[in-house]
Design a protein around this motif. Structure first.
Motif, PDB file in Angstrom:
ATOM      1  N   THR A  10     -18.120  24.631 -15.320  1.00 55.34           N
ATOM      2  CA  THR A  10     -18.410  23.452 -14.507  1.00 55.34           C
ATOM      3  C   THR A  10     -19.858  23.467 -14.069  1.00 55.34           C
ATOM      4  N   GLN A  38     -17.214  13.340 -23.107  1.00 58.59           N
ATOM      5  CA  GLN A  38     -15.843  12.829 -23.027  1.00 58.59           C
ATOM      6  C   GLN A  38     -15.501  12.458 -21.593  1.00 58.59           C
ATOM      7  N   GLU A  39     -15.299  11.189 -21.374  1.00 59.74           N
ATOM      8  CA  GLU A  39     -14.859  10.715 -20.072  1.00 59.74           C
ATOM      9  C   GLU A  39     -13.348  10.814 -19.987  1.00 59.74           C
ATOM     10  N   SER A  40     -12.867  10.873 -18.778  1.00 57.97           N
ATOM     11  CA  SER A  40     -11.447  11.069 -18.546  1.00 57.97           C
ATOM     12  C   SER A  40     -10.603  10.013 -19.262  1.00 57.97           C
ATOM     13  N   GLY A  41      -9.643  10.455 -20.043  1.00 59.92           N
ATOM     14  CA  GLY A  41      -8.739   9.546 -20.726  1.00 59.92           C
ATOM     15  C   GLY A  41      -9.296   8.887 -21.967  1.00 59.92           C
ATOM     16  N   LYS A  42     -10.469   9.337 -22.405  1.00 58.88           N
ATOM     17  CA  LYS A  42     -11.094   8.718 -23.579  1.00 58.88           C
ATOM     18  C   LYS A  42     -11.398   9.760 -24.653  1.00 58.88           C
ATOM     19  N   SER A  85     -20.976  11.778 -15.209  1.00 56.02           N
ATOM     20  CA  SER A  85     -19.876  12.687 -14.919  1.00 56.02           C
ATOM     21  C   SER A  85     -18.860  12.629 -16.049  1.00 56.02           C
ATOM     22  N   ALA A  86     -18.625  13.770 -16.668  1.00 51.08           N
ATOM     23  CA  ALA A  86     -17.744  13.832 -17.839  1.00 51.08           C
ATOM     24  C   ALA A  86     -17.656  15.284 -18.279  1.00 51.08           C
ATOM     25  N   THR A 107     -17.578  20.749 -17.619  1.00 47.99           N
ATOM     26  CA  THR A 107     -17.473  19.551 -16.791  1.00 47.99           C
ATOM     27  C   THR A 107     -18.746  19.363 -15.986  1.00 47.99           C
ATOM     28  N   SER A 109     -20.294  17.313 -12.923  1.00 53.33           N
ATOM     29  CA  SER A 109     -19.914  16.522 -11.763  1.00 53.33           C
ATOM     30  C   SER A 109     -21.182  16.114 -11.025  1.00 53.33           C
TER      31      SER A 109
ATOM     32  N   ARG B 111      -1.432  10.747 -26.342  1.00 51.72           N
ATOM     33  CA  ARG B 111      -0.895  11.812 -25.490  1.00 51.72           C
ATOM     34  C   ARG B 111       0.573  12.011 -25.841  1.00 51.72           C
TER      35      ARG B 111
END
Lengths: 112, 115
Positions: A10, A38-42, A85-86, A107, A109, B111
């Protein structure tokens, strides 16, 4: 076996500061390196790449540095923004068929 | 130009069930790849294809099969799902070696949870 890895899991930086993300690789025969965000969920998104015959390459707000002597790769992000942030991955090309070996990711932040 | 798309986005399977994940790309790319992403493990290559009708094993191929019947599509199959296959699956495509451009373009991911 040989693999790509990252020094820190991190990294927390203040908005507006410069960020430096480091990556160590062990395969001296690798001839191409790439950074992904890589962003969250992508899915991972290309940031910048560099060939082994270069030691520096600049993009928009980003710079990649390659030090083949110590097998080290870094990604510098200027004036870090909240949108940076990713999770960041480095990857190396390990031979034929354009296969990439990915590091575990770090990560980033950004503190407001 | 949609890039790389994956279906479905989410799926829950019971142990022993089978399913197929579909990847499609509209960039006329030669090479396609399937990865899995687990926490702390990064992206690991399952199978890949260097052209229509060809497939090859990657780093973690056991328990998966693939097919590339059309250049734009790459299917990943799980014949008998196991809890160890719970993961996020990403498909990617690239121009391949002929273009000396090795950037891989990724889909949004699927997922999968196996209970």
């Amino acid at each position: 076996g040989e693999s790509v890895g990252l020094h820190l899991p991190t990294l927390s930086v203040q908005e507006g500061d410069n960020s430096i993300i480091n990556c160590a690789y062990s395969n001296s025969a690798s001839d191409y390196f790439i950074w992904y965000k890589q962003e969250s969920g992508k899915g991972p998104q290309f940031i910048i790449d560099i060939r082994s015959n270069m030691d520096k390459r600049q993009g928009q707000r980003v710079t990649v540095l390659l030090n083949k002597t110590v097998k080290h790769l870094s990604l510098q992000i200027a004036a870090t923004q909240p949108g940076d942030s990713a999770v960041y991955f480095c990857a190396e090309k390990t031979g034929a068929n354009s296969k990439l070996t990915f590091g575990k990711g770090i990560t980033l932040s950004v503190r407001p | 130009n949609a890039g790389v798309t994956q279906t479905p986005k989410f799926r829950v399977l019971k142990t022993g069930q089978s399913m197929t994940l579909l990847c499609a790309q509209d960039m006329n790319h030669e090479y396609m790849y399937w990865y899995r992403q687990d926490p702390g493990m990064g992206l690991r290559l399952i199978h890949y294809s260097v052209g229509e009708g060809t497939t090859a094993k990657g780093e973690v191929p056991d328990g998966y099969n693939v097919s590339r019947l059309k250049k734009q599509n790459f299917l990943l199959g799980l014949e008998s799902a196991a809890p160890s296959q719970t993961s996020v699956y990403f498909c990617a495509s690239s121009l391949g070696d002929r273009g000396r451009l090795f950037e891989q373009y990724f889909g949004p991911g699927t997922r999968l949870t196996v209970t």
